[in-house]
Design an enzyme around this catalytic site. Structure first.
Site, PDB file in Angstrom:
ATOM      1  CG  ASN A 208      70.154 -18.213   7.874  1.00 56.73           C
ATOM      2  OD1 ASN A 208      69.870 -17.044   7.669  1.00 56.73           O
ATOM      3  ND2 ASN A 208      69.881 -19.176   7.005  1.00 56.73           N
ATOM      4  CG  ASP A 277      74.102 -25.919   3.116  1.00 55.68           C
ATOM      5  OD1 ASP A 277      73.743 -25.587   1.973  1.00 55.68           O
ATOM      6  OD2 ASP A 277      75.074 -25.397   3.718  1.00 55.68           O
ATOM      7  CE  LYS A 336      80.345 -22.127  -0.077  1.00 54.53           C
ATOM      8  NZ  LYS A 336      80.055 -21.338   1.089  1.00 54.53           N
ATOM      9  CE  LYS A 340      77.209 -23.698  -4.110  1.00 54.46           C
ATOM     10  NZ  LYS A 340      76.112 -23.539  -3.171  1.00 54.46           N
TER      11      LYS A 340
HETATM   12  O1  PMT Z   1      70.338 -10.876   4.589  1.00 54.18           O
HETATM   13  P1  PMT Z   1      71.381 -10.013   5.261  1.00 54.18           P
HETATM   14  O2  PMT Z   1      71.165  -9.909   6.762  1.00 54.18           O
HETATM   15  O3  PMT Z   1      71.533  -8.662   4.619  1.00 54.18           O
HETATM   16  O4  PMT Z   1      72.791 -10.741   5.135  1.00 54.18           O
HETATM   17  C1  PMT Z   1      73.373 -10.909   3.883  1.00 54.18           C
HETATM   18  C2  PMT Z   1      73.930 -12.322   3.688  1.00 54.18           C
HETATM   19  C3  PMT Z   1      75.132 -12.500   4.609  1.00 54.18           C
HETATM   20  C4  PMT Z   1      72.877 -13.379   3.973  1.00 54.18           C
HETATM   21  C5  PMT Z   1      74.298 -12.461   2.168  1.00 54.18           C
HETATM   22  O5  PMT Z   1      75.046 -11.384   1.814  1.00 54.18           O
HETATM   23  C6  PMT Z   1      75.016 -13.765   1.891  1.00 54.18           C
HETATM   24  O6  PMT Z   1      76.195 -13.925   2.082  1.00 54.18           O
HETATM   25  N1  PMT Z   1      74.218 -14.725   1.386  1.00 54.18           N
HETATM   26  C7  PMT Z   1      74.664 -16.097   1.145  1.00 54.18           C
HETATM   27  C8  PMT Z   1      74.667 -16.868   2.426  1.00 54.18           C
HETATM   28  C9  PMT Z   1      74.927 -18.337   2.174  1.00 54.18           C
HETATM   29  O7  PMT Z   1      74.029 -19.122   2.320  1.00 54.18           O
HETATM   30  O8  PMT Z   1      76.117 -18.629   1.728  1.00 54.18           O
HETATM   31  P2  PMT Z   1      76.593 -20.141   1.385  1.00 54.18           P
HETATM   32  O9  PMT Z   1      78.045 -19.998   1.274  1.00 54.18           O
HETATM   33  O10 PMT Z   1      76.009 -21.106   2.372  1.00 54.18           O
HETATM   34  O11 PMT Z   1      75.920 -20.427  -0.030  1.00 54.18           O
HETATM   35  C10 PMT Z   1      76.563 -20.095  -1.245  1.00 54.18           C
HETATM   36  C11 PMT Z   1      75.545 -19.755  -2.307  1.00 54.18           C
HETATM   37  O12 PMT Z   1      74.750 -20.901  -2.615  1.00 54.18           O
HETATM   38  C12 PMT Z   1      74.591 -18.645  -1.917  1.00 54.18           C
HETATM   39  O13 PMT Z   1      74.386 -17.828  -3.037  1.00 54.18           O
HETATM   40  C13 PMT Z   1      73.310 -19.407  -1.546  1.00 54.18           C
HETATM   41  O14 PMT Z   1      72.139 -18.616  -1.827  1.00 54.18           O
HETATM   42  C14 PMT Z   1      73.387 -20.619  -2.445  1.00 54.18           C
HETATM   43  N2  PMT Z   1      72.739 -21.831  -1.896  1.00 54.18           N
HETATM   44  C15 PMT Z   1      73.219 -22.391  -0.742  1.00 54.18           C
HETATM   45  C16 PMT Z   1      72.641 -23.559  -0.258  1.00 54.18           C
HETATM   46  C17 PMT Z   1      71.558 -24.135  -0.983  1.00 54.18           C
HETATM   47  N3  PMT Z   1      70.974 -25.257  -0.554  1.00 54.18           N
HETATM   48  N4  PMT Z   1      71.110 -23.565  -2.099  1.00 54.18           N
HETATM   49  C18 PMT Z   1      71.678 -22.424  -2.571  1.00 54.18           C
HETATM   50  O15 PMT Z   1      71.251 -21.894  -3.605  1.00 54.18           O
END
Ligand code: PMT
Length: 398
Positions: A208, A277, A336, A340
């Site tokens: 990504n 994911d 979330k 979580k």
């Molecule tokens: O890195 P940059 O370019 O500065 O950009 C910042 C960012 C947009 C990446 C960052 O600020 C951000 O939003 N990170 C989370 C992105 C994300 O994966 O969001 P999500 O909604 O898919 O996941 C939610 C949370 O679960 C996140 O804290 C993620 O780290 C965590 N997660 C998700 C999937 C997984 N399999 N394991 C996880 O721990």
């Protein structure tokens, strides 16, 4: 941390003096007021006009300048400093300071200064290894001077080894650390940053747009504020922040293993990484060849949800997640937070200008466990990192 701070920057005569110009630019950009003091030798490498233009202030070089100052120059410079930085610091300057010699404007200013002093040595690697230089450096450290170790690499003199001046960003980060309140001392912080890479074959992967900027800014800010910081990061092009223990990883499975090993000893965990994911069900050993079909179907399988697993981990800690959303920001982020078992979630609207992936700023809403929502204005990721740590510190206090 640098906003409104008075920094006195001493520049000595070495080829790295040209990098001090970029350092002045970074200090000014961060809101600091910079007064430059140049030695006579420094003026052989770079002109005072460069520093005067970048700092917007007169450059100082004469110990006895009747025209420049009504006050005694070195005393007024020393008194005004919140931080005195010397970059590059030559073997000659280090030797003079350790021997207590004050015979020009820079050395007298250092001698009269009560603010923290940061020395950034840069010299030939043999000079740096010379026992006299080692002794002088040690002596100055014992007297309370801060020292940023030279980097290793190809030197201007043609030698390869330790002696290069660290990059201006590293010096700026260290300056911020010296000026920061140590309100996270005693905390062990785990931050994740960047993307993960899920390999399809030896040539290709799914990933990504995360650049790691947000997570690195949090790790840097936590280290500046006195915490021990573990940074588990996917592939990025960023310089590791000083004082941070970096654990580079590639896939979500690698990140899962690194995070779960470190988590039990951490009092604060911030998951800013963009974790895939799903990963391909099987990684092909050889390059996937183009077939005659016009479509190709990939079979994917779920990766572990690292954050959800952390939410089930026993023990006392503050657990913070990020949510990157393109629709229904609040609803999705709230779900979330609950699923979580988080204390706080940072909701990123990926459709907003100047927010989310790769840019230097972010625009977020903080959602707390008790349902409170705090809207923050758009700000740099550096500043947001400090705001977030302020809130986390308050939660630790509670
Ligand atoms: O890195 P940059 O370019 O500065 O950009 C910042 C960012 C947009 C990446 C960052 O600020 C951000 O939003 N990170 C989370 C992105 C994300 O994966 O969001 P999500 O909604 O898919 O996941 C939610 C949370 O679960 C996140 O804290 C993620 O780290 C965590 N997660 C998700 C999937 C997984 N399999 N394991 C996880 O721990």
């Amino acid at each position: 941390m640098l906003q409104g701070k008075e920094i006195v920057l001493g520049v000595c005569g070495g080829i790295a003096a040209y990098k001090a110009a970029e350092l002045v630019r970074l200090y000014v950009k961060a809101g600091a007021k910079v007064s430059v003091v140049m030695t006579a030798a420094a003026q052989q490498f770079i002109t005072p006009l460069t520093f005067q233009t970048l700092s917007g202030r007169p450059v100082h070089s004469e110990l006895f300048s009747l025209l420049q100052e009504q006050d005694i120059g070195h005393i007024s410079l020393a008194d005004r400093a919140d931080l005195l930085v010397i970059a590059p610091a030559t073997a000659n300057l280090i030797g003079k300071l350790s021997a207590g010699i004050a015979d020009d404007l820079l050395t007298t200013t250092v001698m009269a200064c009560k603010a923290p002093v940061l020395l950034v040595p840069a010299m030939n690697s043999n000079m740096w290894q010379n026992p006299v230089c080692r002794r002088n450096v040690e002596q100055l450290q014992q007297c309370g001077y801060h020292m940023l170790e030279p980097a290793t690499g190809m030197l201007a003199c043609g030698w390869e080894g330790q002696g290069k001046m660290p990059e201006p960003q590293t010096i700026r980060d260290e300056s911020q650390r010296l000026l920061a309140p140590q309100d996270l001392a005693g905390e062990t912080v785990l931050v994740t940053a960047g993307p993960t890479r899920e390999e399809l074959d030896p040539m290709r992967f799914l990933s990504n747009h995360s650049s790691g900027k947000m997570g690195y800014a949090i790790a840097r800010a936590a280290a500046q504020r006195g915490a021990r910081v573990h940074l588990v990061a996917g592939p990025t092009a960023l310089l590791p922040p000083p004082g941070v223990e970096l654990r580079p990883v590639a896939s979500a499975l690698d990140m899962h293993a690194a995070v779960m090993a470190l988590a039990p000893d951490c009092s604060i965990i911030v998951k800013a990484a963009a974790v895939a994911d799903y990963r391909p069900c099987c990684r092909q050993k050889q390059k996937i060849k183009k077939g005659s079909e016009s479509t190709l179907t990939l079979e994917l399988q779920r990766n572990p949800d690292i954050l959800a697993e952390l939410g089930r981990l026993p023990g006392e800690r503050v657990l913070v997640g990020f949510a990157a959303e393109t629709e229904q920001l609040l609803d999705n982020a709230r779900r979330k937070l609950q699923d979580k078992n988080l204390d706080l979630i940072v909701a990123n609207d990926l459709t907003a200008e100047g927010a989310g992936f790769a840019v230097d700023t972010n625009l977020v809403r903080l959602i707390y466990r008790d349902g409170r929502v705090e809207d923050l204005p758009q700000m740099s990721k550096e500043l947001l990192a400090h705001r977030l740590l302020d809130r986390i510190r308050d939660q630790r206090g509670e």
